[in-house]
Scaffold this active site. Structure first.
Site, mmCIF file in Angstrom:
data_model
loop_
_atom_site.group_PDB
_atom_site.id
_atom_site.type_symbol
_atom_site.label_atom_id
_atom_site.label_comp_id
_atom_site.label_asym_id
_atom_site.label_seq_id
_atom_site.Cartn_x
_atom_site.Cartn_y
_atom_site.Cartn_z
ATOM 1 C CB CYS A 203 2.555 2.958 10.788
ATOM 2 S SG CYS A 203 1.530 1.963 9.737
ATOM 3 N N GLY B 139 0.814 -1.211 0.000
ATOM 4 C CA GLY B 139 0.000 0.000 0.000
ATOM 5 C C GLY B 139 0.850 1.265 0.000
ATOM 6 C CB THR B 140 3.967 2.163 1.807
ATOM 7 O OG1 THR B 140 3.374 1.924 3.087
ATOM 8 C CG2 THR B 140 4.914 3.339 1.893
ATOM 9 C CG HIS C 252 -0.116 -6.436 5.130
ATOM 10 N ND1 HIS C 252 -0.046 -6.088 6.456
ATOM 11 C CD2 HIS C 252 0.223 -5.320 4.443
ATOM 12 C CE1 HIS C 252 0.335 -4.828 6.564
ATOM 13 N NE2 HIS C 252 0.507 -4.335 5.356
HETATM 14 N N1 PLP Z 1 -2.881 2.996 3.950
HETATM 15 C C1 PLP Z 1 -3.504 2.665 5.091
HETATM 16 C C2 PLP Z 1 -4.820 3.295 5.418
HETATM 17 C C3 PLP Z 1 -2.917 1.758 5.981
HETATM 18 O O1 PLP Z 1 -3.529 1.424 7.111
HETATM 19 C C4 PLP Z 1 -1.654 1.196 5.636
HETATM 20 C C5 PLP Z 1 -0.953 0.278 6.567
HETATM 21 O O2 PLP Z 1 -1.007 0.434 7.763
HETATM 22 C C6 PLP Z 1 -1.068 1.557 4.412
HETATM 23 C C7 PLP Z 1 -1.712 2.464 3.599
HETATM 24 C C8 PLP Z 1 0.257 0.994 3.982
HETATM 25 O O3 PLP Z 1 0.132 -0.296 3.458
HETATM 26 P P1 PLP Z 1 1.399 -1.302 3.444
HETATM 27 O O4 PLP Z 1 1.568 -1.769 4.850
HETATM 28 O O5 PLP Z 1 0.980 -2.394 2.514
HETATM 29 O O6 PLP Z 1 2.556 -0.539 2.925
#
Ligand code: PLP
Length: 388
Positions: free
Chosen positions: A328, A70-71, A204
């Site tokens: 995070c 997601g990041t 995930h």
């Molecule tokens: N966006 C949201 C709303 C999230 O909660 C998270 C992860 O905590 C992310 C993006 C990031 O996703 P990833 O962990 O796959 O990088």
């Protein structure tokens, strides 16, 4: 002692279907770009996962671009370099909700001077009138904006009025993105009904493996400049050999979580029962975003007189995994940006913990939680631990 895992928003347990798909793919050799039989088999796995991920959000499979999470997906789409119908459609500024995940809040490829935050109300919902006036200011200056507002908040579960954001944004010529990482698999998500141009996902959070994500566009006409270049993979939108096993697991998790959407009412009942158990303590329990629409499996609360750290550790010792604020930023004692943006007083925000459930949560968890909570209460010094 059987442990209770109540931290699905940080990462969900791997679904058995996803695990099987990952293991199966890992057992085979093949680069999805290779023309030989092995390569074509890997290619088929990737394409079948693409169809499953597209189906989860009502999109066309060819508009799904896989990323390493997601990041990365958020960092890729948050760019001023877009094209519409093959012509340059440069975005001059970025408007992001004040309660976005840090991977959106940091603004991707925009420079800090180009980024503005859209304020939220006390429930954590973006102020649509503020968005309208920010867009009017941009239009007056001859500037175009990329607007990014998440669908569901990772800390509180609050569901943003994304369809309104898209309508308002489009009337000012904006490109509209939603981070649907915490909404997909929890509530029905349909890219056309939301009206956004692009959304992002993470495997995930829906029971897939860590390290896979996706960018999903609503139309082929609109495209972003890739973040990773140097290879023709993903229709030139994301260079690098596809992580076939993780993508296969993502696809299996997408299909399973779509089937699991029917269980939303069950998760909401479990969530409400957990809140009732917490309330039996006799201490005041504050629920954040209580009056906002919320995803059914997230509960962000503070128990009067107890700091988040104390609560988290006490629950962990009794076999219950929850998180304080967002995972995070766990380990950080200061109240997070989400509750601050909502105007929650610091002394209340310091007690905020998040309980998040999912596909493997069961009714039998309630008895275990009730026992654990009674033990926790016995060990909490009465009203003495609220951080100053
Ligand atoms: N966006 C949201 C709303 C999230 O909660 C998270 C992860 O905590 C992310 C993006 C990031 O996703 P990833 O962990 O796959 O990088």
């Amino acid at each position: 002692m059987k442990r209770l895992y109540f931290d699905y928003n940080a990462t969900a347990p791997l679904r058995p279907e996803a695990q099987a798909a990952v293991v199966e793919a890992l057992a085979e050799t093949g680069n999805a770009s290779s023309v030989h039989g092995e390569g074509q088999a890997a290619h088929r796995r990737v394409e079948s996962a693409r169809a499953a991920v597209a189906a989860l959000v009502g999109a066309d499979a060819k508009l799904v671009t896989f990323t390493a999470g997601g990041t990365e997906a958020n960092n890729t789409v948050l760019t001023s370099h877009w094209s519409r119908d093959g012509r340059d459609a440069r975005m001059d500024m970025l408007l992001v909700g004040a309660t976005e995940h840090p991977s959106v809040l940091s603004g991707g490829r925009f420079s800090p001077g180009q980024i503005r935050q859209i304020p939220v109300d006390g429930e954590g919902l973006v102020r649509l009138e503020a968005l309208e006036s920010m867009l009017a200011d941009a239009t007056a200056k001859g500037e175009r904006a990329l607007v990014s507002v998440m669908l569901a908040n990772n800390e509180t579960g609050a569901i943003q009025p994304v369809a309104d954001v898209a309508r308002i944004g489009h009337s000012a010529g904006a490109i509209v993105h939603t981070d649907a990482v915490q909404a997909a698999g929890r509530i029905p998500v349909d890219i056309a009904a939301l009206g956004v141009d692009v959304l992002t996902l993470s495997a995930h959070k829906i029971g897939g493996p860590q390290g896979a994500g996706a960018i999903v566009r609503a139309s082929e006409d609109l495209s972003f400049a890739p973040l990773l270049t140097g290879g023709g993979q993903e229709r030139l939108l994301r260079a690098g050999t596809e992580n076939v096993a993780a993508i296969a697991g993502f696809g299996a998790a997408a299909a399973a979580s779509m089937a699991g959407l029917a269980g939303a009412a069950r998760l909401q009942r479990l969530r409400d029962a957990i809140l009732a158990i917490l309330g039996e303590s006799g201490r005041k329990v504050t629920v954040f975003s209580e009056n906002a629409p919320r995803v059914p499996q997230t509960l962000a609360i503070a128990v009067e007189g107890v700091s988040a750290e104390t609560l988290l550790i006490a629950l962990d010792l009794q076999g219950v995994a929850v998180s304080s604020g967002s995972a995070c930023s766990s380990g950080k004692v200061a109240p997070g940006h989400v509750l601050s943006a909502m105007g929650v007083p610091q002394n209340v925000a310091r007690g905020a913990i998040r309980i998040s459930l999912g596909w493997d949560s069961a009714e039998s968890d309630l008895d275990l939680f009730s026992t654990a909570w009674r033990r926790v209460l016995k060990h909490l010094p009465p009203g003495a631990v609220q951080a100053a």
